[in-house]
Motif scaffolding. Structure first.
Motif, PDB file in Angstrom:
ATOM      1  N   PRO A 378       0.849  -1.377   0.015  1.00 52.03           N
ATOM      2  CA  PRO A 378      -0.048  -0.004  -0.155  1.00 52.03           C
ATOM      3  C   PRO A 378       0.941   1.474   0.037  1.00 52.03           C
ATOM      4  O   PRO A 378       1.967   1.414   0.583  1.00 52.03           O
ATOM      5  CB  PRO A 378      -0.855  -0.055   1.241  1.00 52.03           C
ATOM      6  CG  PRO A 378      -0.659  -1.680   1.741  1.00 52.03           C
ATOM      7  CD  PRO A 378       0.430  -2.212   1.234  1.00 52.03           C
ATOM      8  N   ILE A 379       0.477   2.449  -0.737  1.00 47.18           N
ATOM      9  CA  ILE A 379       0.906   3.659  -0.393  1.00 47.18           C
ATOM     10  C   ILE A 379       0.316   4.485   0.208  1.00 47.18           C
ATOM     11  O   ILE A 379      -0.901   4.375   0.480  1.00 47.18           O
ATOM     12  CB  ILE A 379       0.872   4.269  -2.144  1.00 47.18           C
ATOM     13  CG1 ILE A 379       1.402   3.247  -3.188  1.00 47.18           C
ATOM     14  CG2 ILE A 379       1.479   5.827  -2.117  1.00 47.18           C
ATOM     15  CD1 ILE A 379       0.817   4.038  -4.536  1.00 47.18           C
ATOM     16  N   TRP A 380       1.119   4.866   1.230  1.00 40.72           N
ATOM     17  CA  TRP A 380       0.360   5.950   2.258  1.00 40.72           C
ATOM     18  C   TRP A 380      -0.319   6.901   1.460  1.00 40.72           C
ATOM     19  O   TRP A 380       0.086   7.554   0.620  1.00 40.72           O
ATOM     20  CB  TRP A 380       1.466   6.390   3.169  1.00 40.72           C
ATOM     21  CG  TRP A 380       0.921   7.164   4.326  1.00 40.72           C
ATOM     22  CD1 TRP A 380       0.630   6.563   5.575  1.00 40.72           C
ATOM     23  CD2 TRP A 380       0.668   8.780   4.641  1.00 40.72           C
ATOM     24  NE1 TRP A 380       0.170   7.583   6.239  1.00 40.72           N
ATOM     25  CE2 TRP A 380       0.209   8.782   5.508  1.00 40.72           C
ATOM     26  CE3 TRP A 380       0.890   9.651   3.652  1.00 40.72           C
ATOM     27  CZ2 TRP A 380      -0.164  10.014   6.183  1.00 40.72           C
ATOM     28  CZ3 TRP A 380       0.475  10.984   3.890  1.00 40.72           C
ATOM     29  CH2 TRP A 380      -0.140  11.128   5.550  1.00 40.72           C
ATOM     30  N   ALA A 385      -6.662  -4.653   3.264  1.00 37.06           N
ATOM     31  CA  ALA A 385      -7.061  -5.782   3.991  1.00 37.06           C
ATOM     32  C   ALA A 385      -7.453  -6.780   3.184  1.00 37.06           C
ATOM     33  O   ALA A 385      -7.919  -6.467   2.114  1.00 37.06           O
ATOM     34  CB  ALA A 385      -8.313  -5.424   4.927  1.00 37.06           C
ATOM     35  N   VAL A 386      -7.272  -7.869   3.481  1.00 40.25           N
ATOM     36  CA  VAL A 386      -7.707  -9.303   2.648  1.00 40.25           C
ATOM     37  C   VAL A 386      -8.593  -9.937   3.694  1.00 40.25           C
ATOM     38  O   VAL A 386      -8.074 -10.365   4.865  1.00 40.25           O
ATOM     39  CB  VAL A 386      -6.500 -10.220   2.263  1.00 40.25           C
ATOM     40  CG1 VAL A 386      -6.993 -11.424   1.614  1.00 40.25           C
ATOM     41  CG2 VAL A 386      -5.559  -9.334   1.221  1.00 40.25           C
ATOM     42  N   VAL A 438      -1.343 -11.702   0.682  1.00 44.77           N
ATOM     43  CA  VAL A 438      -0.341 -11.086   1.006  1.00 44.77           C
ATOM     44  C   VAL A 438       0.855 -12.227   1.336  1.00 44.77           C
ATOM     45  O   VAL A 438       0.487 -13.075   2.016  1.00 44.77           O
ATOM     46  CB  VAL A 438      -0.548 -10.033   2.094  1.00 44.77           C
ATOM     47  CG1 VAL A 438       0.898  -9.552   2.585  1.00 44.77           C
ATOM     48  CG2 VAL A 438      -1.391  -8.995   1.777  1.00 44.77           C
ATOM     49  N   GLY A 439       1.960 -11.853   0.508  1.00 50.71           N
ATOM     50  CA  GLY A 439       2.954 -13.112   0.542  1.00 50.71           C
ATOM     51  C   GLY A 439       3.324 -12.951   2.009  1.00 50.71           C
ATOM     52  O   GLY A 439       3.684 -11.949   2.866  1.00 50.71           O
ATOM     53  N   LYS A 440       3.567 -14.367   2.496  1.00 54.62           N
ATOM     54  CA  LYS A 440       4.228 -14.467   3.950  1.00 54.62           C
ATOM     55  C   LYS A 440       5.677 -14.013   4.038  1.00 54.62           C
ATOM     56  O   LYS A 440       5.688 -13.247   4.901  1.00 54.62           O
ATOM     57  CB  LYS A 440       4.193 -16.009   4.269  1.00 54.62           C
ATOM     58  CG  LYS A 440       2.867 -16.535   4.392  1.00 54.62           C
ATOM     59  CD  LYS A 440       3.081 -18.215   4.748  1.00 54.62           C
ATOM     60  CE  LYS A 440       1.870 -18.744   4.814  1.00 54.62           C
ATOM     61  NZ  LYS A 440       2.107 -20.433   5.029  1.00 54.62           N
ATOM     62  N   GLY A 443       5.547  -9.863   1.892  1.00 54.91           N
ATOM     63  CA  GLY A 443       4.546  -8.862   2.201  1.00 54.91           C
ATOM     64  C   GLY A 443       3.952  -8.262   0.893  1.00 54.91           C
ATOM     65  O   GLY A 443       2.959  -7.073   1.094  1.00 54.91           O
ATOM     66  N   LEU A 444       4.112  -8.427  -0.147  1.00 49.16           N
ATOM     67  CA  LEU A 444       3.462  -8.003  -1.387  1.00 49.16           C
ATOM     68  C   LEU A 444       2.146  -8.784  -1.796  1.00 49.16           C
ATOM     69  O   LEU A 444       2.002  -9.846  -1.557  1.00 49.16           O
ATOM     70  CB  LEU A 444       4.420  -8.602  -2.558  1.00 49.16           C
ATOM     71  CG  LEU A 444       5.889  -7.868  -2.604  1.00 49.16           C
ATOM     72  CD1 LEU A 444       6.762  -8.516  -3.613  1.00 49.16           C
ATOM     73  CD2 LEU A 444       5.890  -6.421  -2.419  1.00 49.16           C
ATOM     74  N   LEU A 445       1.272  -7.871  -2.171  1.00 55.50           N
ATOM     75  CA  LEU A 445      -0.179  -8.203  -2.558  1.00 55.50           C
ATOM     76  C   LEU A 445      -0.087  -8.822  -4.058  1.00 55.50           C
ATOM     77  O   LEU A 445       0.646  -8.302  -4.884  1.00 55.50           O
ATOM     78  CB  LEU A 445      -1.157  -7.136  -2.490  1.00 55.50           C
ATOM     79  CG  LEU A 445      -2.349  -7.224  -2.786  1.00 55.50           C
ATOM     80  CD1 LEU A 445      -3.093  -8.163  -1.923  1.00 55.50           C
ATOM     81  CD2 LEU A 445      -3.302  -6.018  -2.988  1.00 55.50           C
ATOM     82  N   ARG A 446      -0.699 -10.001  -3.953  1.00 56.87           N
ATOM     83  CA  ARG A 446      -0.870 -10.516  -5.217  1.00 56.87           C
ATOM     84  C   ARG A 446      -2.330 -10.848  -5.731  1.00 56.87           C
ATOM     85  O   ARG A 446      -3.172 -11.301  -4.928  1.00 56.87           O
ATOM     86  CB  ARG A 446      -0.179 -11.897  -5.481  1.00 56.87           C
ATOM     87  CG  ARG A 446       1.421 -11.865  -5.294  1.00 56.87           C
ATOM     88  CD  ARG A 446       2.200 -13.124  -5.098  1.00 56.87           C
ATOM     89  NE  ARG A 446       3.758 -12.849  -5.096  1.00 56.87           N
ATOM     90  CZ  ARG A 446       4.326 -12.464  -4.172  1.00 56.87           C
ATOM     91  NH1 ARG A 446       3.898 -12.134  -2.811  1.00 56.87           N
ATOM     92  NH2 ARG A 446       5.721 -12.408  -4.360  1.00 56.87           N
ATOM     93  N   ILE A 447      -2.785 -10.397  -6.860  1.00 62.88           N
ATOM     94  CA  ILE A 447      -4.034 -10.651  -7.334  1.00 62.88           C
ATOM     95  C   ILE A 447      -4.492 -11.897  -7.932  1.00 62.88           C
ATOM     96  O   ILE A 447      -3.620 -12.336  -8.852  1.00 62.88           O
ATOM     97  CB  ILE A 447      -4.662  -9.549  -8.258  1.00 62.88           C
ATOM     98  CG1 ILE A 447      -4.723  -8.125  -7.375  1.00 62.88           C
ATOM     99  CG2 ILE A 447      -6.136  -9.842  -8.698  1.00 62.88           C
ATOM    100  CD1 ILE A 447      -5.533  -8.062  -6.155  1.00 62.88           C
TER     101      ILE A 447
END
Length: 566
Positions: A378-380, A385-386, A438-440, A443-447
């Motif tokens: 996320p960009i501040w 959330a997932v 979110v990768g363990k 921490g990157l989000l993957r769709i």
């Protein structure tokens, strides 16, 4: 404040202060700071900030004099993108008039335009003369053309008021000339930051398109996010400024283009370059050199088409510092091709929806090298959330629905409270209807796909994106999309619609070749049962596959003869 002080004010604008401005405020301040600086570059000609503001004011004045003028109501902008200067003047003219801009694709049929006008209860339509007169007389029966000159350019703008489904000609605006003086009550109506500025129409893949409402303050906040975040982070946090040039192949009528590049350029005080009606890979690379482009904002499909051609002098001479991708999945193969073609550019992948607009997550730098298919962190000040089907937070690595919450996001769907309640919960979270995790480790989000796109093939469930990723890794394929089709036994079967690479360097793959390639990389249940070859996939201006058109294309291609198979 003097021009230098205004420029400094805009340069130091943060997202909280941005939320207190309107789009007219922003362009007026920029014009006072740098009136003669180039705002828009295009093959039809360049336009300064002063010229843009004058053109928009002319349209605003005409709208205010219309019998049906009502602030805070939608005005459709259906303008030929052959001259993007006309497009942006019309759009900003609507915002300046305190109405809501509702930009439309210039390829729409007249029937579709009428439907949009009805769906959002539009009070006016701004249209290019050529787009309107290209239709048959019987299709124009709701349009009163009395007083319209038979002379003039196809790109001249006509303004029609809308009253009870009938369209009445109000004015013809030619290059902003002849705008009436208006010192009456309507001229003093100005939008407020909390007023709706823009309707961002969804793609309408399931039912009618919905219109996400973005406020004036929200638009300026989102532009600030691009200037100081999305475009800045990949080059060490250095914000975009007057010395930069933003180039985008995304048509000027698309909401993401309006907010992500056009008004971001206004805030930064730099030009934005639009190359014309349709994407031309060769012209895009030439413009990078001619304009001195520093930021290129496109979709993966745009980069893929450029990478299909041989590396040219323009490729080598490009000094682009940042290339951003969004709107469709990024592949590892495309990332490597981009790095080889433009080694000086930092490549970043971002994620958002029409409902959230600009980049809410961003993948760049070492994380991009680690996994270019991920859409980052996320960009501040975005919250991410997932959640599972019960609404409980998912642990890292577990897939669920992606939720976003950030300043500037939509405040609801126009005239559609029921859908608004489905998408925005009581805590302000937007339910994206995208699934991901979110990768363990990183921490990157993957769709992984859309909730509605999940394929159930005989009880085995998966998403099209993972199959498309493999197909796009085939060197003999330039583009690919996957469809779930009805099957009497399995419930759903899987087919792929693909485009062969134009250069032919890797042969001419056939159906068996592609299926075998998939079998080596996917479980049997994910291998498409049929492969259909087409010249190109139906994509929107932002590079997304248009699912309804893809299904229609598949319907035509079902027979072996149509597909060119023995």
């Amino acid at each position: 404040m003097g021009s230098a002080e205004i420029h400094e004010y805009l340069r130091n604008l943060d997202f909280e202060a941005a939320g207190k401005l309107t789009l007219p405020d922003l362009l007026e301040k920029r014009t006072r700071a740098t009136p003669d600086a180039i705002a828009v570059r295009s093959p039809a000609g360049h336009m300064s900030f002063r010229e843009w503001l004058d053109g928009a004011k002319a349209i605003s004045a005409r709208l205010r004099q219309a019998a049906t003028y009502r602030p805070d109501t939608p005005v459709l902008v259906w303008v030929d993108t052959a001259d993007c200067r006309k497009v942006v003047c019309a759009q900003h003219g609507v915002a300046d008039s305190a109405c809501i801009m509702a930009p439309l694709d210039d390829r729409l049929s007249l029937t579709e335009v009428k439907r949009f006008a009805k769906d959002v209860a539009a009070t006016a339509v701004i249209v290019s003369r050529g787009l309107l007169l290209a239709h048959k007389d019987e299709d124009l029966r709701e349009f009163s053309l009395d007083g319209m000159s038979t002379q003039g350019s196809p790109l001249d703008l006509l303004i029609f008021s809308v009253d009870g489904g009938a369209f009445h000609l109000v004015a013809s605006v030619e290059d902003g000339k002849g705008a009436p003086a208006d010192t009456g009550r309507s001229d003093r109506v100005r939008p407020k930051p909390e007023d709706c500025a823009l309707l961002a129409f969804t793609s309408g893949t399931t039912g009618r398109p919905k219109a996400a409402m973005i406020t004036h303050g929200g638009c300026v906040q989102l532009a600030e996010r691009m200037v100081n975040g999305v475009f800045a982070a990949p080059r060490g946090g250095r914000a975009i400024g007057p010395e930069d040039v933003i180039q985008s192949p995304v048509p000027a009528y698309l909401p993401t283009s309006i907010v992500n590049t056009l008004y971001a350029a206004v805030l930064a005080g730099c030009p934005v370059s639009y190359r014309g009606r349709r994407f031309d890979p060769l012209a895009e690379e030439k413009e990078m050199v001619l304009a001195g482009t520093t930021v290129y904002a496109g979709a993966p499909a745009h980069y893929a088409m450029m990478c299909q051609g041989p590396v040219s002098d323009d490729s080598r001479a490009s000094k682009v510092q940042v290339m951003t991708t969004s709107g469709a999945p990024m592949t590892s193969a495309l990332y490597q091709s981009m790095k080889e073609r433009w080694p000086r550019a930092s490549i970043a992948n971002w994620y958002a929806l029409n409902e959230t607009m600009v980049g809410q997550t961003l993948n760049f730098g070492p994380d991009m090298d680690l996994d270019p298919t991920a859409i980052g962190k996320p960009i501040w000040p975005t919250d991410l959330a997932v959640v599972d089907e019960a609404g409980n937070p998912c642990a890292p690595g577990d897939s669920g629905e992606v939720l976003l919450r950030a300043p500037g996001q939509m405040v609801g769907y126009y005239l559609n409270e029921a859908e608004t309640k489905k998408r925005i919960d009581g805590d302000g979270w937007i339910h994206t209807e995208d699934t991901g995790f979110v990768g363990k480790e990183d921490g990157l989000l993957r769709i992984t796909g859309r909730k509605s796109d999940r394929i159930n093939r005989g009880g085995f469930k998966f998403y099209p994106a993972e199959v498309e990723e493999v197909l796009l890794g085939h060197e003999g394929l330039a583009d690919a999309a996957v469809l779930a089709i009805p099957d009497p036994i399995l419930g759903q079967d899987l087919v792929a619609v693909v485009v062969r690479a134009a250069d032919g360097r890797h042969g001419t793959p056939g159906e068996t070749d592609v299926q075998e390639f998939c079998r080596e990389r996917l479980s049997r249940n994910k291998v498409p049962s049929r492969i259909y070859f087409v010249e190109q996939l139906p994509r929107s201006g932002f590079g997304k596959v248009v699912k309804k058109e893809l299904i229609a294309l598949w319907e035509k291609m079902k027979s072996p003869e149509a597909n060119g198979l023995p």
